[in-house]
Design an enzyme around this catalytic site. Structure first.
Site, short mmCIF file in Angstrom:
data_model
loop_
_atom_site.label_atom_id
_atom_site.label_comp_id
_atom_site.label_asym_id
_atom_site.label_seq_id
_atom_site.Cartn_x
_atom_site.Cartn_y
_atom_site.Cartn_z
N ARG A 128 0.82 -1.22 0.00
CA ARG A 128 0.00 0.00 0.00
C ARG A 128 0.85 1.27 0.00
NH1 ARG A 128 -2.26 -3.65 -1.26
NH2 ARG A 128 -4.14 -4.62 -0.44
N SER A 167 -10.75 0.62 3.33
CA SER A 167 -10.04 0.21 4.55
C SER A 167 -9.44 1.42 5.25
CB SER A 167 -8.93 -0.78 4.21
OG SER A 167 -9.47 -1.97 3.67
N GLU A 185 -4.53 3.72 6.70
CA GLU A 185 -4.35 3.57 5.26
C GLU A 185 -5.04 4.72 4.54
OE1 GLU A 185 -5.93 0.48 1.87
OE2 GLU A 185 -4.86 -0.36 3.57
#
Length: 302
Positions: free
Chosen positions: A174, A225, A295
């Site tokens: 990520r 998320s 995130e």
């Protein structure tokens, strides 16, 4: 700012608005106004706009489809550039795909699967744009953008534009070089696909889409998320094990379906979400000595 607004309007290179509510441009439906909001007609228009903006010495930042983004209640100072319909070109040559940063990744995954091309099955339920997906190295189901990206067309803060190869993007979980080491945004990408059996590819796409529909709360405004998974642990499982699913602060609620999603249950503010994030982080740390990292990108006035 009014002079900049007028100059951008006179240039006739895209949509220009003052004090535009960013709640209209985020999947969480939260966020105060942008002092100045600009959506370019195309890449040439974007380059021209940046020359005008930089001449004023005004700061700017770019957004895509507004997923994975939490905007402060007080909004964002200076200029917000949205990469939208003017930045969604698409060209397929053999198994090589060139696509604009504003193209919806879900739409792209669906389109190429129906054409019998494999590579983006993992993205069948990921909201957002290609630009954002490259920036975050978005992924699911064991794959991510780093597996298919050949090179990315990057716009840097000083207005320069250059291509970065997959290796130069320095992808990790990520993460990409664009987030910290070399801040920039992806305005286009070249992807390497594989020709396959259309029926098999579509079946995998549908399976992934059904999984997301069954396990994630896409019927509520959300940003995807909230936390990075502290591998080998999973953030959603930690939240669920801590008994936090359904916990609510103001209009922000931890999803009953998935512990790593915070939904706008109605009238949520950015402060509600941030307070809930802080509560989750403290609870998980106290119980498991694990410090969760967000995130979702948090931007705007404090």
């Amino acid at each position: 700012m009014s002079n900049l607004f007028m100059d951008l309007k006179k240039a006739d290179i895209g949509k220009v608005k003052e004090n535009e509510p960013l709640s209209k441009h985020t999947t969480m439906k939260i966020g105060g106004p942008a002092d100045l909001f600009f959506e370019p007609n195309n890449q040439e228009a974007l380059s021209k706009a940046l020359r005008i903006i930089n001449n004023y010495g005004v700061k700017w930042r770019a957004i895509g489809r507004g997923s994975n983004l939490l905007v402060a209640d007080k909004g964002i100072e200076d200029v917000v550039i949205k990469l939208g319909s003017g930045m969604d070109d698409f060209e397929l040559s053999g198994e090589t795909l060139t696509v604009g940063g504003g193209y919806s990744i879900v739409r792209l995954a669906t389109t190429i699967s129906k054409m019998g091309f494999s590579g983006l099955e993992f993205a069948s339920g990921i909201p957002g744009s290609i630009g954002g997906a490259v920036y975050m190295n978005a992924g699911a189901h064991g794959s991510d953008m780093s597996k298919i990206l050949v090179k990315a067309h990057i716009l840097f803060a000083d207005g320069t534009i250059e291509w970065l190869t997959n290796e130069e993007m320095e992808f990790s979980y990520r993460m990409s070089i664009l987030q910290e080491k070399k801040p920039g945004i992806c305005i286009g990408a070249v992807l390497k696909l594989e020709k396959g059996e259309r029926a098999d590819i579509v079946a995998v796409m549908q399976k992934n889409k059904d999984y997301r529909k069954d396990t994630q709360p896409w019927n509520f405004p959300c940003a995807g998320s909230i936390f990075r998974n502290p591998l080998p642990k999973y953030a959603g499982q930690l939240v669920e094990d801590a008994g936090l699913k359904g916990y609510q602060i103001g209009g922000a609620k931890i999803s009953d379906m998935h512990g790593n999603f915070i939904v706008n249950a109605g009238g949520a503010t950015s402060k509600d979400v941030l307070d809930l994030i802080d509560f989750i982080k403290k609870t998980i740390y106290d119980k498991y000595a694990i410090m969760l990292e967000t995130e979702v990108e948090i931007i705007g006035r404090n």
